[in-house]
Design a protein around this motif. Structure first.
Motif, PDB file in Angstrom:
ATOM      1  N   ARG A 159       0.842  -1.216   0.000  1.00  0.00           N
ATOM      2  CA  ARG A 159       0.000   0.000   0.000  1.00  0.00           C
ATOM      3  C   ARG A 159       0.869   1.255   0.000  1.00  0.00           C
ATOM      4  O   ARG A 159       0.664   2.169  -0.787  1.00  0.00           O
ATOM      5  CB  ARG A 159      -0.893  -0.050   1.252  1.00  0.00           C
TER       6      ARG A 159
ATOM      7  N   HIS B 208       9.968   1.236  -8.887  1.00  0.00           N
ATOM      8  CA  HIS B 208      10.872   2.152  -8.182  1.00  0.00           C
ATOM      9  C   HIS B 208      12.282   1.851  -8.663  1.00  0.00           C
ATOM     10  O   HIS B 208      12.636   0.696  -8.861  1.00  0.00           O
ATOM     11  CB  HIS B 208      10.789   1.941  -6.666  1.00  0.00           C
TER      12      HIS B 208
ATOM     13  N   ASP C 216       3.947  -0.390  -8.695  1.00  0.00           N
ATOM     14  CA  ASP C 216       4.643   0.771  -9.279  1.00  0.00           C
ATOM     15  C   ASP C 216       6.153   0.555  -9.239  1.00  0.00           C
ATOM     16  O   ASP C 216       6.706   0.120  -8.232  1.00  0.00           O
ATOM     17  CB  ASP C 216       4.321   2.051  -8.484  1.00  0.00           C
TER      18      ASP C 216
ATOM     19  N   THR D  43       4.053   1.551  -0.796  1.00  0.00           N
ATOM     20  CA  THR D  43       5.041   1.693  -1.881  1.00  0.00           C
ATOM     21  C   THR D  43       4.394   1.697  -3.267  1.00  0.00           C
ATOM     22  O   THR D  43       5.094   1.615  -4.287  1.00  0.00           O
ATOM     23  CB  THR D  43       6.082   0.548  -1.825  1.00  0.00           C
ATOM     24  N   GLY D  44       3.070   1.721  -3.283  1.00  0.00           N
ATOM     25  CA  GLY D  44       2.390   1.833  -4.566  1.00  0.00           C
ATOM     26  C   GLY D  44       2.243   0.534  -5.317  1.00  0.00           C
ATOM     27  O   GLY D  44       2.234   0.519  -6.558  1.00  0.00           O
TER      28      GLY D  44
END
Lengths: 289, 237
Positions: free
Chosen positions: A111, A119, A117, A113-114
């Motif tokens: 949640r 990084h 998505d 850290t997306g």
């Protein structure tokens, strides 16, 4: 053949990280009697904290330091929970608690850290260290292996040669008897959590650029770590070190063979299964007789 | 004021009062013997004093300091040592490592070896490989090296040969003679009374007799009745 050697060498870097995580798992089990499923999640927390700081504009070095600190604090918090509320629990209860904590950490971590998505993890040790039989050996690979070896021998020496190490060994055998002798049991146990938290975070920060950059997959590196610890019977640091390196190399080799590459993630499970079956052979033989 | 003053201690287990308002004391240089039938509450009393069993009421005061709410570790560091039942050696550590766990780094294990010379010959052996008697010697020696003010010993003779028990009893007497206060729970009443100074007999969590050990040793019939519960609650000389 060169392709296989390249793949095996590529696996060395992951193997070094597995070895560090595996030695940390042995350290935690031997000294505070916990099979710790949160080990890699603790490291992932620190690694993602580092990335968040870098994405916010912080320079790499202080971000790494703060990332390691974040991992250490997370481990400390888990250590406080385990020593405060579960110190008298059985080993299986403690393991179940850390498994539950892992699930919670993955949910919260994804949640924050997306989820999936992407990084960008900076390379802590970029570049090539040397060439071996025509194969490039990366700095990251060399660094993780050196760290794993140093941590293994440091842990052995610390436990065998220092007064605190002796007290930790006593504490691991009989926590109540140790406390009744005035040994600061809780403080020592939390120190073990802090130390392993810092080490796992360092390992994950180094290998993060080569792994799938999401919180869940990094947290699940606990599986090869526990497989390495299992090779050492949760007792031998050296066997866990070798086990971790071996798993990494076998994974690397598997990825170099087209037919097996998609199953390379299954290597730790096969190792766990094989070790468990091997360890049970005596019991099955007795039963058969 | 006594070195250890335990007053009105109440310890419950699963909601049942196991120790019910018990008061005992221990003096420097003396052995206080706690006697009683199985289930009388002797072990739970020691665990309450050591901080292992939660205390519902009462006070534990060591040399004027109230330790009632202190952790077991803090009590140990204050000078209150408990040797639990069952020879709690660290089995994977060698004999000498067991001693080193508790001793001051500045001092060696010589006091322990002076008390039990056979431990010196077994110094490099894993404690788990020692005989039962040697293990009991080791836990007493280990406690001694922590230099406690009050040493509480729970059933040290269980499962040991009489000749070993006799040696252990003499060693405990020696520790008391050197100034330590000892609180001894023992199933062999006659042996304990022979080395003790003050006796307490517990029944159903309460003290039913308090007095000199020699008084009780001279009157085994009374002791028998105190154990069985058909003697009046009393105080000896």
């Amino acid at each position: 053949m060169d392709g296989l050697l390249t793949a095996a060498t590529a696996g060395l870097s992951a193997g070094g990280a597995y070895a560090i995580l595996g030695v940390c798992a042995v350290f935690t089990y031997r000294l505070v009697a916990v099979v710790n499923f949160t080990g890699a999640a603790i490291g992932a927390t620190g690694a993602f904290a580092m990335v968040a700081l870098i994405e916010a504009g912080m320079a790499q070095f202080p971000a790494i330091v703060l990332g390691v600190l974040a991992g250490t604090l997370t481990a400390t918090a888990i250590g406080v929970v385990m020593t405060r509320w579960f110190s008298g629990a059985t080993a299986s209860t403690k393991a179940a608690v850390t498994a539950a904590l892992l699930v919670g950490m993955i949910a919260v971590g994804l949640r924050l850290t997306g989820g999936q998505d992407a990084h960008l993890f900076p390379a802590v040790a970029p570049g090539s260290a040397f060439r071996f039989a025509g194969v490039e050996v990366t700095n990251a690979g060399v660094l993780t292996v050196i760290l794993a070896v140093v941590f293994t021998f440091a842990a052995e020496t610390f436990l065998a040669r220092t007064r605190t190490g002796l007290r930790l060994r006593a504490l691991s055998e009989r926590p109540m008897a140790a406390e009744l002798m005035g040994i600061p049991v809780r403080r020592l146990a939390i120190t073990v959590w802090m130390l392993t938290g810092a080490m796992t975070t360092v390992a994950l920060i180094i290998i993060a650029p080569q792994r799938s950059p999401n919180f869940a997959s990094m947290s699940l590196l606990v599986v090869p770590a526990l497989a390495a610890a299992l090779i050492g019977a949760f007792s031998s640091f050296r066997a866990a070190l070798l086990g971790g390196l071996l798993i990494g190399i076998v994974e690397g080799l598997a990825s170099g063979i087209d037919r097996f590459s998609q199953y390379r993630g299954a290597v730790p499970f096969i190792v766990i299964l094989a070790v468990l079956l091997w360890s049970q052979r005596g019991a099955r033989w007795d039963e058969a007789r | 004021m006594s070195l250890l003053d335990v007053s009105g201690l109440v310890v419950n287990r699963a909601g049942v009062g196991v120790v019910r308002g018990t008061s005992v004391t221990a003096e420097a240089g003396q052995i206080s013997v706690l006697l009683g039938a199985n289930g009388a509450g002797k072990t739970t009393l020691l665990e309450g004093i050591a901080g292992i069993a939660p205390v519902a009421a009462g006070r534990v005061v060591l040399n004027g300091a109230d330790l009632t709410r202190a952790s077991p570790g803090d009590r140990a560091r204050a000078g209150l040592a408990l040797i639990e039942q069952g020879r709690t050696v660290f089995a994977r550590l060698t004999t000498e490592e067991n001693l080193r766990v508790s001793m001051d780094p500045e001092t060696g294990p010589e006091n322990a070896y002076a008390l039990f010379p056979e431990l010196r010959q077994r110094s490099g052996i894993a404690a788990g490989m020692l005989s039962g008697g040697e293990q009991q010697m080791l836990v007493i020696a280990r406690a001694l090296l922590a230099r406690p003010r009050v040493l509480m010993i729970d059933e040290m003779s269980a499962g040991l040969a009489p000749v070993i028990v006799s040696r252990l009893m003499k060693a405990v007497r020696r520790l008391a003679d050197e100034g330590m206060a000892v609180l001894l729970v023992e199933q062999f009443a006659s042996l304990a009374l022979a080395i003790g100074d003050r006796a307490y007999v517990l029944r159903r969590g309460g003290v039913v007799y308090e007095g000199g050990c020699d008084t009780l040793a001279r009157d085994p019939e009374r002791l028998h009745h105190l154990y069985l519960g058909d003697a009046p609650v009393g105080r000896g000389e």
